[in-house]
Design a protein around this motif. Structure first.
Motif, short mmCIF file in Angstrom:
data_model
loop_
_atom_site.label_atom_id
_atom_site.label_comp_id
_atom_site.label_asym_id
_atom_site.label_seq_id
_atom_site.Cartn_x
_atom_site.Cartn_y
_atom_site.Cartn_z
N ASP A 44 -6.89 11.78 5.05
CA ASP A 44 -8.02 11.55 5.95
C ASP A 44 -7.52 10.80 7.18
OD1 ASP A 44 -10.47 11.22 7.10
OD2 ASP A 44 -11.11 9.62 5.75
N SER A 45 -7.06 9.59 6.97
CA SER A 45 -6.44 8.83 8.06
C SER A 45 -5.33 7.99 7.45
CB SER A 45 -7.45 7.93 8.77
OG SER A 45 -7.95 6.94 7.88
N PHE A 46 -4.25 7.82 8.23
CA PHE A 46 -3.12 7.06 7.72
C PHE A 46 -2.53 6.22 8.84
CE2 PHE A 46 1.05 5.95 6.42
CZ PHE A 46 0.99 5.84 5.05
N PRO A 47 -2.31 4.92 8.59
CA PRO A 47 -2.75 4.19 7.40
C PRO A 47 -4.25 3.95 7.45
CG PRO A 47 -1.75 2.67 8.93
CD PRO A 47 -1.58 4.03 9.53
N GLY A 48 -4.88 3.91 6.28
CA GLY A 48 -6.29 3.62 6.20
C GLY A 48 -6.58 2.14 6.30
N GLU A 49 -7.86 1.81 6.31
CA GLU A 49 -8.27 0.42 6.49
C GLU A 49 -7.77 -0.47 5.37
OE1 GLU A 49 -12.41 -2.20 6.98
OE2 GLU A 49 -12.45 0.01 7.02
N THR A 50 -7.86 0.00 4.13
CA THR A 50 -7.43 -0.82 3.00
C THR A 50 -5.93 -1.07 3.05
OG1 THR A 50 -9.21 0.12 1.67
CG2 THR A 50 -7.47 -1.06 0.50
N ALA A 51 -5.15 -0.02 3.38
CA ALA A 51 -3.70 -0.19 3.48
C ALA A 51 -3.34 -1.21 4.55
CB ALA A 51 -3.05 1.15 3.79
N ARG A 52 -4.03 -1.17 5.66
CA ARG A 52 -3.75 -2.14 6.72
C ARG A 52 -4.04 -3.56 6.24
NH1 ARG A 52 -3.06 0.20 11.79
NH2 ARG A 52 -3.76 2.36 11.98
N GLU A 53 -5.16 -3.72 5.53
CA GLU A 53 -5.52 -5.06 5.05
C GLU A 53 -4.48 -5.58 4.06
OE1 GLU A 53 -9.37 -4.59 3.38
OE2 GLU A 53 -10.42 -4.52 5.32
N ILE A 54 -4.03 -4.72 3.15
CA ILE A 54 -3.04 -5.15 2.15
C ILE A 54 -1.71 -5.49 2.83
CG2 ILE A 54 -1.64 -4.35 0.20
CD1 ILE A 54 -4.11 -2.82 -0.77
N ALA A 55 -1.31 -4.65 3.78
CA ALA A 55 -0.06 -4.92 4.48
C ALA A 55 -0.13 -6.24 5.25
CB ALA A 55 0.27 -3.77 5.43
N ASP A 56 -1.26 -6.48 5.91
CA ASP A 56 -1.42 -7.74 6.63
C ASP A 56 -1.39 -8.94 5.68
OD1 ASP A 56 -1.61 -6.37 8.99
OD2 ASP A 56 -3.80 -6.46 9.11
N GLU A 91 3.05 1.79 6.59
CA GLU A 91 2.09 1.11 5.72
C GLU A 91 1.59 2.04 4.61
OE1 GLU A 91 -0.64 -0.28 8.64
OE2 GLU A 91 0.54 -2.07 9.08
N PHE A 92 2.52 2.49 3.80
CA PHE A 92 2.20 3.27 2.61
C PHE A 92 2.01 2.28 1.45
CE2 PHE A 92 4.47 5.21 -1.19
CZ PHE A 92 3.32 5.74 -1.74
N VAL A 93 0.80 2.24 0.88
CA VAL A 93 0.50 1.35 -0.24
C VAL A 93 0.06 2.22 -1.40
CG1 VAL A 93 -0.82 -0.62 -1.05
CG2 VAL A 93 -0.24 -0.44 1.38
N TRP A 94 0.94 2.41 -2.34
CA TRP A 94 0.66 3.24 -3.52
C TRP A 94 -0.38 2.55 -4.39
CZ3 TRP A 94 4.24 3.04 -8.32
CH2 TRP A 94 3.74 3.84 -9.33
N ASP A 145 -4.29 8.56 -10.17
CA ASP A 145 -3.42 9.61 -10.69
C ASP A 145 -2.22 9.83 -9.78
OD1 ASP A 145 -5.02 10.07 -12.86
OD2 ASP A 145 -5.98 11.87 -12.07
N ALA A 146 -1.10 10.10 -10.40
CA ALA A 146 0.12 10.47 -9.68
C ALA A 146 0.98 11.28 -10.62
CB ALA A 146 0.86 9.23 -9.19
N VAL A 147 1.66 12.30 -10.10
CA VAL A 147 2.52 13.12 -10.94
C VAL A 147 3.56 13.81 -10.06
CG1 VAL A 147 1.01 15.15 -10.79
CG2 VAL A 147 2.57 14.91 -12.73
N CYS A 191 1.22 11.41 -5.11
CA CYS A 191 0.65 10.11 -5.43
C CYS A 191 -0.55 9.88 -4.53
CB CYS A 191 1.67 8.99 -5.25
SG CYS A 191 2.26 8.80 -3.55
N VAL A 192 -1.31 8.84 -4.85
CA VAL A 192 -2.52 8.51 -4.10
C VAL A 192 -2.36 7.09 -3.54
CG1 VAL A 192 -5.02 8.23 -4.22
CG2 VAL A 192 -3.89 9.98 -5.61
N ASP A 193 -2.70 6.91 -2.27
CA ASP A 193 -2.62 5.56 -1.71
C ASP A 193 -3.97 4.86 -1.85
OD1 ASP A 193 -4.30 6.37 0.37
OD2 ASP A 193 -2.88 5.92 1.97
N VAL A 194 -4.02 3.62 -1.42
CA VAL A 194 -5.20 2.79 -1.67
C VAL A 194 -6.43 3.23 -0.89
CG1 VAL A 194 -3.93 0.72 -2.37
CG2 VAL A 194 -4.36 1.15 0.07
N ASP A 195 -6.26 4.17 0.05
CA ASP A 195 -7.39 4.71 0.79
C ASP A 195 -7.77 6.11 0.31
OD1 ASP A 195 -7.98 2.65 2.97
OD2 ASP A 195 -5.81 2.91 3.13
#
Length: 438
Positions: A11-23, A37-40, A45-47, A51-55
């Motif tokens: 959808d969008s990368f990095p998303g809002e949650t990823a930015r918050e966690i990175a900060d 800012e890839f936050v797994w 689910d991941a295989v 994988c899926v990030d926090v957004d």
């Protein structure tokens, strides 16, 4: 998540949650390498490579966490074995002083035996440590001890061997890694071959100057400035990692091996990124006519390991160093099972085949600015005409849901899981081509 139908979806990368966690992370974290800012999200689910990030973005991970996840995410064969293990505490302890057994499940002792099984002939001794950098530290300590009184070490331009203080002295990739730090004395560097067709008569890398004896022979020969008897080791990566996925020629590797044999200088192969099946063989060195005396291993094992012949290791107890190496119960278990799964599922052949597929397909893409595509097994690189174009592609690939990594000066690297499938390679190439035409 169904691996047979999964696809990258951003959808969008990095998303809002990823930015918050990175900060939040960087509020207390010392400066370190974070490419983006890839936050797994470990709860989603991941295989395989998906994988899926926090957004909620579904990403196709062709980095394998810089080769430290050779089986990708949630490999079922690995998880099935780990389910048998009833977690205990401590899972890590001072492993140089005690032993541990997990019954029918493998632990540090079994990992060392597996490493001897897949190591070059004659390598019968292992020292486990915390990381690849520690494996390098112990490898050069082994050599200094073996070559008593020797005071020189030889490394190569573009090399990266770790960020601990001793290993830093061997680095010749990015100046920032070692600038202003004290260095181990006596380290000299030589050109590293980056032309797979290079030979003494057609050399383009400077290792064989004008058809003359190699730079290594000139440095150690009668007219050279280093006495071979005072050289403790030569250390090299069979394929340079941070240096730009530079794949050397047979002539280069054979010359290095021959000089080391002639003067009885230990040859250390840093297999931290290229080892444990990444290149389609157990070791990157297996592609060449060389016999390293010592291997430095890490990443894919989840622990560090220094592997070599018994006679090259110190006889005196306490000469090598690690806090947790042989006491990393769970990490050793995962490392051992990883070797077993690579063997059982014939993933060396798959890494070679899929790596060639990926490189061939990338070469056929219509992406401006590509200067070269090269691979050795599933170590795959695209070199661009400029660093800016490379950086643009890394960012654009993210927006297409494809995780890649930069290396060297202008190179983008791919490290898919060793069990990567044809469909997943096609998805990665399609994403790369879209990224190149954004």
């Amino acid at each position: 998540m169904d691996r047979d139908t999964a696809a990258p979806d951003v959808d969008s990368f990095p998303g809002e949650t990823a930015r918050e966690i990175a900060d939040y992370h960087h509020e207390v974290a010392a400066p370190s390498t974070h490419v983006y800012e890839f936050v797994w999200d470990v709860t989603e689910d991941a295989v395989g490579p998906y994988c899926v990030d926090v957004d909620g973005n579904v990403l196709l991970d062709f980095t394998a966490h810089v080769a430290s996840a050779p089986l990708g995410y949630n490999n079922p064969a690995l998880l099935d074995r780990l389910d048998e293990f009833d977690m205990v505490d401590p899972l890590k302890f001072g492993g140089q002083d005690f032993y541990a057994s997990a019954g029918d499940l493998p632990g540090p002792t079994e990992l060392m035996h597996r490493l001897v099984d897949i190591a070059p002939d004659g390598h019968d001794t292992v020292f486990l440590s915390n990381s690849g950098a520690e494996a390098v530290e112990n490898a050069i300590k082994v050599c200094y001890d073996y070559r008593e009184g020797a005071k020189y070490g030889l490394t190569f331009e573009g090399a990266f061997h770790g960020r601990t203080l001793g290993a830093l002295s061997l680095n010749r990739s990015k100046a920032v890694h070692r600038r202003d730090f004290p260095e181990v004395s006596g380290i000299a560097s030589l050109p590293y071959c980056d032309d797979r067709t290079c030979d003494p008569d057609t050399c383009s890398c400077g290792f064989f100057p004008d058809g003359e004896p190699s730079q290594l022979r000139r440095k150690l020969g009668p007219a050279g400035n280093v006495d071979p008897a005072e050289v403790a080791y030569v250390i090299l990566e069979p394929v340079q990692g941070e240096g730009g996925y530079r794949i050397p020629s047979q002539s280069f590797m054979s010359d290095v091996a021959a000089v080391c044999e002639e003067y009885d200088i230990p040859l250390v192969a840093d297999e931290i990124q290229s080892g444990v099946g990444r290149t389609g063989e157990w070791w990157g060195a297996d592609h060449y006519d060389i016999e390293p005396d010592v291997l430095a291993v890490g990443k894919a094992l989840r622990v560090g390991a220094t592997v070599g012949r018994e006679e090259i290791f110190p006889e005196e107890n306490g000469r090598l160093s690690s806090t947790w190496g042989s006491g990393a119960i769970l990490a050793s278990m995962v490392g051992t099972l990883t070797i077993d799964i690579i063997e059982a599922q014939n993933l060396l052949a798959n890494a070679a085949e899929r790596g060639d597929q990926l490189a061939g397909a990338l070469l056929a893409t219509d992406v401006d600015g590509c200067a070269d595509v090269r691979n050795l097994g599933a170590m795959v690189a695209v070199e661009f005409e400029t660093p800016a174009r490379r950086d643009e592609l890394v960012e654009n690939c993210l927006r297409e849901g494809l995780l890649t990594l930069p290396c060297g000066y202008r190179t983008l690297r791919f490290l898919p899981p060793l069990d990567v499938r044809e469909r997943e390679v096609r998805q990665a190439v399609d994403a790369f081509e879209r990224a190149g035409n954004r």
